[in-house]
Design a protein around this motif. Structure first.
Motif, PDB file in Angstrom:
ATOM      1  N   MET A  48     -81.963 -75.997  10.412  1.00 52.00           N
ATOM      2  CA  MET A  48     -81.456 -74.635  10.487  1.00 52.00           C
ATOM      3  C   MET A  48     -80.908 -74.318  11.872  1.00 52.00           C
ATOM      4  N   TYR A  49     -81.369 -75.038  12.890  1.00 48.93           N
ATOM      5  CA  TYR A  49     -80.839 -74.841  14.235  1.00 48.93           C
ATOM      6  C   TYR A  49     -79.495 -75.545  14.366  1.00 48.93           C
ATOM      7  N   THR A  50     -78.566 -74.884  14.997  1.00 53.37           N
ATOM      8  CA  THR A  50     -77.231 -75.447  15.198  1.00 53.37           C
ATOM      9  C   THR A  50     -76.979 -75.769  16.663  1.00 53.37           C
TER      10      THR A  50
ATOM     11  N   VAL B 148     -79.661 -83.301  21.202  1.00 47.25           N
ATOM     12  CA  VAL B 148     -78.830 -84.474  20.950  1.00 47.25           C
ATOM     13  C   VAL B 148     -78.737 -85.355  22.190  1.00 47.25           C
ATOM     14  N   ALA B 149     -79.194 -84.847  23.334  1.00 51.01           N
ATOM     15  CA  ALA B 149     -79.173 -85.651  24.559  1.00 51.01           C
ATOM     16  C   ALA B 149     -80.277 -86.699  24.498  1.00 51.01           C
TER      17      ALA B 149
ATOM     18  N   GLY C 107     -82.258 -79.025  23.895  1.00 50.67           N
ATOM     19  CA  GLY C 107     -83.337 -78.353  23.172  1.00 50.67           C
ATOM     20  C   GLY C 107     -83.788 -77.062  23.818  1.00 50.67           C
ATOM     21  N   LEU C 108     -82.945 -76.446  24.632  1.00 43.12           N
ATOM     22  CA  LEU C 108     -83.303 -75.229  25.354  1.00 43.12           C
ATOM     23  C   LEU C 108     -82.780 -73.996  24.624  1.00 43.12           C
ATOM     24  N   GLY C 109     -83.474 -72.882  24.809  1.00 37.12           N
ATOM     25  CA  GLY C 109     -82.972 -71.614  24.307  1.00 37.12           C
ATOM     26  C   GLY C 109     -83.495 -71.195  22.952  1.00 37.12           C
ATOM     27  N   ARG C 110     -84.667 -71.683  22.545  1.00 35.30           N
ATOM     28  CA  ARG C 110     -85.291 -71.220  21.300  1.00 35.30           C
ATOM     29  C   ARG C 110     -86.347 -70.162  21.620  1.00 35.30           C
ATOM     30  N   TYR C 111     -86.402 -69.139  20.755  1.00 30.90           N
ATOM     31  CA  TYR C 111     -87.355 -68.039  20.942  1.00 30.90           C
ATOM     32  C   TYR C 111     -88.016 -67.694  19.614  1.00 30.90           C
ATOM     33  N   SER C 112     -89.258 -67.297  19.681  1.00 29.51           N
ATOM     34  CA  SER C 112     -89.914 -66.694  18.520  1.00 29.51           C
ATOM     35  C   SER C 112     -90.734 -65.522  19.021  1.00 29.51           C
TER      36      SER C 112
ATOM     37  N   ARG D 122     -79.928 -78.298  36.988  1.00 30.09           N
ATOM     38  CA  ARG D 122     -80.040 -79.661  36.456  1.00 30.09           C
ATOM     39  C   ARG D 122     -80.764 -79.548  35.125  1.00 30.09           C
ATOM     40  N   LEU D 123     -80.042 -79.822  34.054  1.00 27.05           N
ATOM     41  CA  LEU D 123     -80.605 -79.747  32.706  1.00 27.05           C
ATOM     42  C   LEU D 123     -81.258 -81.062  32.338  1.00 27.05           C
ATOM     43  N   ARG D 124     -82.391 -80.979  31.672  1.00 26.87           N
ATOM     44  CA  ARG D 124     -83.091 -82.150  31.147  1.00 26.87           C
ATOM     45  C   ARG D 124     -83.727 -81.739  29.834  1.00 26.87           C
ATOM     46  N   THR D 125     -84.094 -82.703  29.027  1.00 26.60           N
ATOM     47  CA  THR D 125     -84.653 -82.382  27.718  1.00 26.60           C
ATOM     48  C   THR D 125     -85.907 -81.534  27.876  1.00 26.60           C
TER      49      THR D 125
END
Length: 402
Positions: free
Chosen positions: A214-216, A221-222, A264-269, A354-357
């Motif tokens: 469901m996540y787009t 994918v890194a 995989g960043l930027g998910r919230y609940s 610096r982005l990392r998983t």
């Protein structure tokens, strides 16, 4: 005397069959069923309006459903307006609900209402209808916006007092040869700033799991050891460039959603309250929002004094509350916006990440007129030297002789 607020399907029977009616149309189950009910009631001039602010549903899909149900579809492209007039102020306001998640539908509902009112006035429509129900915050946000916009006709949602089961809606649409919606397992809302899920399999806060497909934007994918360096620049509170390339805000957000989301960043609940205080679970993915809001706070901290930021943090939640409760066009939200705009006028700089998983770290926070120190020891020496300098009493100023 104002027309009554529409809260039930029985009130739709008072609509004049030959006069135009505007309905907000997402292509979902509720808005499609409303078109079916209006057709059954003999309302002949129905205009389904879809405001394009970067949502998932295709125009062809919406057109197919609307035509099958006898409505004229109006697709209004408001993506740039949404970014410039709603998302940009939210970035400067650090619009985050109780520190849990950035607001999203809070920003889209006023624009959707404004677009519907403009169309309704041009058509001379007798009513503007939407399909929010009591378990959706959209109910008070759309009704509040339509009220503050001063729309002259009737408006509201017939689902407010007349909920209809999912099975009943699906059966009625199938009987009308419209069988396009059965596969949905949650209620979704999307725009260029956010993809949001609620209800269905996500009803229970104590037991919920979002299928990863469901996540787009935020589906990783890194490769596990991959990193990426990205620089976001702001001018007078507005995000203007990525890695030195100037971009319109719509494109800047789109690029960051995919680039930041790849790690995989930027998910919230989180839980959000309804009109009477009960709370419901909402799930979001907002990679660009995650990076832009964090970057803005860093640049702001480099440019503004601490006491000013402390006061702004209080007013940010006032801004969020007013927008959240359907008072985007109200005086208090507009007043707090003036303060926030004054702060934004002094917020210019950039942040390199610096982005990392699963995470990110800052590598540079830069502004042209910084309050930060780059050499603490040198500053200490200067400060001590200034404090230790002998005090010289200024010469008195004598009045000129008459």
């Amino acid at each position: 005397m104002r027309p009554p607020l529409i809260r039930s399907f029985s009130q739709l029977e008072d609509l004049a069959p030959g006069q135009p009616v505007v309905t907000l149309f997402s292509g979902g189950l509720d808005s499609s069923y409303l078109l079916l009910r209006l057709r059954r009631m003999g309302v002949r001039d129905v205009h389904a309006v879809s405001v394009d602010i970067g949502e998932d549903e295709s125009s062809d899909y919406k057109r197919q459903v609307a035509e099958a149900l006898g409505a004229k579809l109006h697709i209004l492209d408001r993506r740039q307006e949404f970014a410039d007039r709603y998302v940009a102020p939210a970035i400067a306001a650090q619009a985050v609900y109780l520190g849990i998640h950035p607001v999203s539908s809070t920003l889209s509902r006023p624009l959707i209402a404004d677009s519907a009112v403009e169309l309704a006035r041009n058509l001379g429509a007798q009513a503007v209808l939407h399909t929010a129900n009591r378990s959706q915050n959209t109910l008070r946000r759309l009704n509040g916006a339509l009220r503050l916009l001063g729309y002259e006709g009737a408006f509201g949602s017939p689902y407010d007092l007349d909920p209809v089961s999912r099975e009943e809606k699906l059966a009625a649409l199938r009987a009308a040869d419209v069988d396009l919606l059965a596969g949905r397992i949650v209620s979704g809302d999307s725009n260029l700033w956010c993809r949001e899920f609620e209800s269905g399999i996500l009803d229970d806060p104590e037991l919920h799991e979002v299928p990863d497909e469901m996540y787009t934007w935020s589906r990783p994918v890194a490769a596990p050891d991959d990193t990426d360096t990205v620089t976001v620049a702001f001018e007078h509170g507005l995000p203007v460039a990525v890695d030195g390339t100037p971009l319109p805000l719509t494109e800047l957000i789109d690029r960051l959603n995919r680039r930041v989301g790849a790690y995989g960043l930027g998910r919230y609940s989180g839980l959000e309250h309804l009109d009477h205080g009960e709370k419901v679970l909402e799930i979001r993915e907002m990679p660009a929002a995650w990076l832009l809001l964090s970057s803005y706070r860093h640049v702001e901290s480099a440019c503004l004094e601490a006491e000013l930021i402390r006061e702004k943090r209080h007013l940010e939640q006032v801004w969020v509350r007013e927008a959240l409760e359907g008072r985007w066009f109200g005086e208090l939200r507009l007043a707090t916006q003036s303060f926030i705009d004054a702060c934004a006028a002094r917020t210019t700089g950039s942040v390199t990440w610096r982005l990392r998983t699963g995470g990110a770290d800052t590598r540079s926070i830069t502004t042209g007129a910084p309050l930060y120190l780059r050499d603490r020891e040198a500053w200490e020496e200067r400060a001590i030297a200034t404090e230790s300098a002998p005090f010289t009493r200024p010469e008195p100023v004598l009045a000129a002789a008459a």
